[in-house]
Design a protein around this motif. Structure first.
Motif, PDB file in Angstrom:
ATOM      1  N   GLN A 141      -2.954  -3.387 -17.926  1.00  0.00           N
ATOM      2  CA  GLN A 141      -1.564  -2.946 -17.951  1.00  0.00           C
ATOM      3  C   GLN A 141      -1.583  -1.433 -18.099  1.00  0.00           C
ATOM      4  O   GLN A 141      -1.937  -0.914 -19.160  1.00  0.00           O
ATOM      5  CB  GLN A 141      -0.781  -3.574 -19.098  1.00  0.00           C
ATOM      6  CG  GLN A 141       0.666  -3.129 -19.112  1.00  0.00           C
ATOM      7  CD  GLN A 141       1.432  -3.777 -20.243  1.00  0.00           C
ATOM      8  OE1 GLN A 141       0.902  -4.576 -21.000  1.00  0.00           O
ATOM      9  NE2 GLN A 141       2.686  -3.420 -20.336  1.00  0.00           N
ATOM     10  N   ILE A 142      -1.259  -0.737 -17.011  1.00  0.00           N
ATOM     11  CA  ILE A 142      -1.215   0.723 -17.044  1.00  0.00           C
ATOM     12  C   ILE A 142       0.184   1.127 -17.482  1.00  0.00           C
ATOM     13  O   ILE A 142       1.185   0.688 -16.916  1.00  0.00           O
ATOM     14  CB  ILE A 142      -1.582   1.306 -15.669  1.00  0.00           C
ATOM     15  CG1 ILE A 142      -3.013   0.857 -15.314  1.00  0.00           C
ATOM     16  CG2 ILE A 142      -1.459   2.825 -15.662  1.00  0.00           C
ATOM     17  CD1 ILE A 142      -3.462   1.227 -13.929  1.00  0.00           C
ATOM     18  N   LEU A 143       0.243   1.925 -18.531  1.00  0.00           N
ATOM     19  CA  LEU A 143       1.517   2.234 -19.173  1.00  0.00           C
ATOM     20  C   LEU A 143       2.216   3.449 -18.590  1.00  0.00           C
ATOM     21  O   LEU A 143       3.405   3.651 -18.828  1.00  0.00           O
ATOM     22  CB  LEU A 143       1.291   2.445 -20.676  1.00  0.00           C
ATOM     23  CG  LEU A 143       0.610   1.272 -21.398  1.00  0.00           C
ATOM     24  CD1 LEU A 143       0.322   1.641 -22.841  1.00  0.00           C
ATOM     25  CD2 LEU A 143       1.468   0.026 -21.298  1.00  0.00           C
ATOM     26  N   ASP A 144       1.486   4.305 -17.847  1.00  0.00           N
ATOM     27  CA  ASP A 144       2.116   5.475 -17.246  1.00  0.00           C
ATOM     28  C   ASP A 144       1.298   5.921 -16.047  1.00  0.00           C
ATOM     29  O   ASP A 144       0.286   5.319 -15.723  1.00  0.00           O
ATOM     30  CB  ASP A 144       2.262   6.621 -18.258  1.00  0.00           C
ATOM     31  CG  ASP A 144       0.941   7.073 -18.866  1.00  0.00           C
ATOM     32  OD1 ASP A 144      -0.137   6.677 -18.371  1.00  0.00           O
ATOM     33  OD2 ASP A 144       0.986   7.834 -19.839  1.00  0.00           O
ATOM     34  N   GLY A 145       1.745   6.947 -15.377  1.00  0.00           N
ATOM     35  CA  GLY A 145       1.033   7.466 -14.215  1.00  0.00           C
ATOM     36  C   GLY A 145       1.390   6.725 -12.948  1.00  0.00           C
ATOM     37  O   GLY A 145       2.206   5.796 -12.953  1.00  0.00           O
ATOM     38  N   PRO A 146       0.768   7.094 -11.835  1.00  0.00           N
ATOM     39  CA  PRO A 146       1.144   6.523 -10.545  1.00  0.00           C
ATOM     40  C   PRO A 146       0.780   5.055 -10.366  1.00  0.00           C
ATOM     41  O   PRO A 146       1.327   4.395  -9.500  1.00  0.00           O
ATOM     42  CB  PRO A 146       0.382   7.393  -9.545  1.00  0.00           C
ATOM     43  CG  PRO A 146      -0.730   7.986 -10.314  1.00  0.00           C
ATOM     44  CD  PRO A 146      -0.231   8.139 -11.713  1.00  0.00           C
ATOM     45  N   PHE A 147      -0.117   4.523 -11.184  1.00  0.00           N
ATOM     46  CA  PHE A 147      -0.478   3.110 -11.063  1.00  0.00           C
ATOM     47  C   PHE A 147       0.287   2.227 -12.053  1.00  0.00           C
ATOM     48  O   PHE A 147      -0.036   1.062 -12.224  1.00  0.00           O
ATOM     49  CB  PHE A 147      -1.984   2.925 -11.231  1.00  0.00           C
ATOM     50  CG  PHE A 147      -2.763   3.315 -10.022  1.00  0.00           C
ATOM     51  CD1 PHE A 147      -3.005   2.406  -9.004  1.00  0.00           C
ATOM     52  CD2 PHE A 147      -3.230   4.608  -9.872  1.00  0.00           C
ATOM     53  CE1 PHE A 147      -3.710   2.768  -7.875  1.00  0.00           C
ATOM     54  CE2 PHE A 147      -3.944   4.992  -8.756  1.00  0.00           C
ATOM     55  CZ  PHE A 147      -4.188   4.066  -7.750  1.00  0.00           C
ATOM     56  N   LYS A 148       1.319   2.785 -12.684  1.00  0.00           N
ATOM     57  CA  LYS A 148       2.130   1.999 -13.614  1.00  0.00           C
ATOM     58  C   LYS A 148       2.689   0.786 -12.878  1.00  0.00           C
ATOM     59  O   LYS A 148       3.204   0.892 -11.772  1.00  0.00           O
ATOM     60  CB  LYS A 148       3.275   2.858 -14.161  1.00  0.00           C
ATOM     61  CG  LYS A 148       4.131   2.118 -15.165  1.00  0.00           C
ATOM     62  CD  LYS A 148       5.198   3.014 -15.742  1.00  0.00           C
ATOM     63  CE  LYS A 148       6.021   2.245 -16.760  1.00  0.00           C
ATOM     64  NZ  LYS A 148       7.015   3.118 -17.387  1.00  0.00           N
ATOM     65  N   ASP A 206       0.828  -1.209   0.000  1.00  0.00           N
ATOM     66  CA  ASP A 206       0.000   0.000   0.000  1.00  0.00           C
ATOM     67  C   ASP A 206       0.861   1.257   0.000  1.00  0.00           C
ATOM     68  O   ASP A 206       0.557   2.233  -0.689  1.00  0.00           O
ATOM     69  CB  ASP A 206      -0.938   0.012   1.205  1.00  0.00           C
ATOM     70  CG  ASP A 206      -1.988  -1.093   1.143  1.00  0.00           C
ATOM     71  OD1 ASP A 206      -2.129  -1.730   0.078  1.00  0.00           O
ATOM     72  OD2 ASP A 206      -2.661  -1.314   2.166  1.00  0.00           O
ATOM     73  N   SER A 207       1.953   1.236   0.759  1.00  0.00           N
ATOM     74  CA  SER A 207       2.864   2.383   0.793  1.00  0.00           C
ATOM     75  C   SER A 207       3.451   2.663  -0.583  1.00  0.00           C
ATOM     76  O   SER A 207       3.577   3.824  -0.980  1.00  0.00           O
ATOM     77  CB  SER A 207       4.000   2.143   1.797  1.00  0.00           C
ATOM     78  OG  SER A 207       3.508   2.124   3.107  1.00  0.00           O
ATOM     79  N   GLN A 208       3.782   1.617  -1.334  1.00  0.00           N
ATOM     80  CA  GLN A 208       4.348   1.802  -2.678  1.00  0.00           C
ATOM     81  C   GLN A 208       3.337   2.479  -3.604  1.00  0.00           C
ATOM     82  O   GLN A 208       3.705   3.306  -4.437  1.00  0.00           O
ATOM     83  CB  GLN A 208       4.814   0.476  -3.267  1.00  0.00           C
ATOM     84  CG  GLN A 208       6.036  -0.089  -2.582  1.00  0.00           C
ATOM     85  CD  GLN A 208       7.268   0.807  -2.759  1.00  0.00           C
ATOM     86  OE1 GLN A 208       7.223   2.023  -2.641  1.00  0.00           O
ATOM     87  NE2 GLN A 208       8.378   0.204  -3.025  1.00  0.00           N
ATOM     88  N   ILE A 209       2.061   2.136  -3.484  1.00  0.00           N
ATOM     89  CA  ILE A 209       1.032   2.782  -4.297  1.00  0.00           C
ATOM     90  C   ILE A 209       0.963   4.263  -3.949  1.00  0.00           C
ATOM     91  O   ILE A 209       0.947   5.124  -4.838  1.00  0.00           O
ATOM     92  CB  ILE A 209      -0.339   2.097  -4.109  1.00  0.00           C
ATOM     93  CG1 ILE A 209      -0.323   0.705  -4.754  1.00  0.00           C
ATOM     94  CG2 ILE A 209      -1.470   2.949  -4.704  1.00  0.00           C
ATOM     95  CD1 ILE A 209      -1.559  -0.129  -4.498  1.00  0.00           C
ATOM     96  N   ILE A 210       0.939   4.587  -2.669  1.00  0.00           N
ATOM     97  CA  ILE A 210       0.855   5.988  -2.237  1.00  0.00           C
ATOM     98  C   ILE A 210       2.105   6.751  -2.661  1.00  0.00           C
ATOM     99  O   ILE A 210       2.006   7.874  -3.176  1.00  0.00           O
ATOM    100  CB  ILE A 210       0.625   6.081  -0.712  1.00  0.00           C
ATOM    101  CG1 ILE A 210      -0.710   5.427  -0.336  1.00  0.00           C
ATOM    102  CG2 ILE A 210       0.697   7.532  -0.237  1.00  0.00           C
ATOM    103  CD1 ILE A 210      -1.921   5.986  -1.056  1.00  0.00           C
ATOM    104  N   ILE A 211       3.279   6.174  -2.497  1.00  0.00           N
ATOM    105  CA  ILE A 211       4.521   6.842  -2.908  1.00  0.00           C
ATOM    106  C   ILE A 211       4.521   7.086  -4.414  1.00  0.00           C
ATOM    107  O   ILE A 211       4.954   8.137  -4.885  1.00  0.00           O
ATOM    108  CB  ILE A 211       5.748   6.038  -2.450  1.00  0.00           C
ATOM    109  CG1 ILE A 211       5.896   6.169  -0.934  1.00  0.00           C
ATOM    110  CG2 ILE A 211       7.023   6.505  -3.150  1.00  0.00           C
ATOM    111  CD1 ILE A 211       6.901   5.220  -0.314  1.00  0.00           C
ATOM    112  N   SER A 212       3.997   6.138  -5.180  1.00  0.00           N
ATOM    113  CA  SER A 212       3.915   6.324  -6.630  1.00  0.00           C
ATOM    114  C   SER A 212       3.034   7.524  -6.974  1.00  0.00           C
ATOM    115  O   SER A 212       3.371   8.318  -7.855  1.00  0.00           O
ATOM    116  CB  SER A 212       3.373   5.052  -7.284  1.00  0.00           C
ATOM    117  OG  SER A 212       3.310   5.200  -8.671  1.00  0.00           O
ATOM    118  N   ILE A 213       1.904   7.674  -6.273  1.00  0.00           N
ATOM    119  CA  ILE A 213       1.036   8.829  -6.520  1.00  0.00           C
ATOM    120  C   ILE A 213       1.746  10.113  -6.092  1.00  0.00           C
ATOM    121  O   ILE A 213       1.706  11.115  -6.803  1.00  0.00           O
ATOM    122  CB  ILE A 213      -0.314   8.674  -5.792  1.00  0.00           C
ATOM    123  CG1 ILE A 213      -1.083   7.468  -6.346  1.00  0.00           C
ATOM    124  CG2 ILE A 213      -1.159   9.945  -5.954  1.00  0.00           C
ATOM    125  CD1 ILE A 213      -2.323   7.110  -5.563  1.00  0.00           C
TER     126      ILE A 213
END
Length: 187
Positions: free
Chosen positions: A134-141, A106-113
């Motif tokens: 498959q998300i190619l860009d953005g915080p959920f890549k 969960d922390s990795q998702i938040i850090i990505s955002i």
């Protein structure tokens, strides 16, 4: 709002705030942070999502309504509890009895955002209904997700993502779609 901590903080905490009061809470609590009197260091984040109307006009809405995230190196329960004094504060997640940071996933998702500036943009993705997206860009890549609904007219996809100790549904707006044969999940 995207300020940098000298080195990436070790912990992300989730605070439940009364809906609509997230920005006021952050404004009220900001002077408390990084203050020699409190000894509480870190940054508060409230995320928004970029959306687009059918006519092409863009606007922003809360991405996690009622949730403010606190990035810090702090683990001292007494110091962390100072965040509960802000107007609109409801609870630390999962509970107030023992304040715990988010797990690593969960922390990795938040850090990505956070790395994208606290804004979830319109993404580029490849998918179809029941595919693994498959998300190619953005915080959920590179975050594993399953497509549960597609609205091609509004360019919106609803996905299931493992987050906050369960499967959570997120709606993302996308720009372009490409079909990938190897992303379909076997039944």
């Amino acid at each position: 709002m995207n300020q940098e901590i000298k080195s990436r903080a070790k912990y992300i905490y989730c605070l439940w705030i009364k809906t609509g009061e997230e920005d006021s809470y952050i404004k009220e609590m900001r002077p408390l942070l990084n203050s020699p009197e409190t000894g509480l260091n870190g940054l508060l984040y409230f995320f928004r999502q970029q959306k687009k109307l059918k006519k092409g006009k863009e606007y922003f809405e809360p991405f996690f309504p009622s949730y403010v995230f606190f990035e810090t190196n702090e683990t001292d329960q007494i110091k962390l509890n100072r965040l509960s004094k802000g107007r609109g504060f409801i609870s630390f997640l999962p509970n107030n009895d023992e304040i715990k940071p988010l797990n690593q996933h969960d922390s990795q998702i938040i850090i990505s955002i956070i790395n994208y500036g606290s804004l979830v943009p319109i993404v580029h993705a490849t998918f179809d209904l029941n595919d693994r997206i498959q998300i190619l860009d953005g915080p959920f890549k590179n975050v594993p997700a399953k497509v549960i609904a597609v609205n091609r007219r509004n360019k919106r996809v609803n996905i299931d993502v493992e987050f906050l100790n369960g499967i959570r549904q997120f709606g993302l707006y996308y720009e372009e779609v490409q079909k990938l044969d190897d992303t379909r999940e076997e039944n």
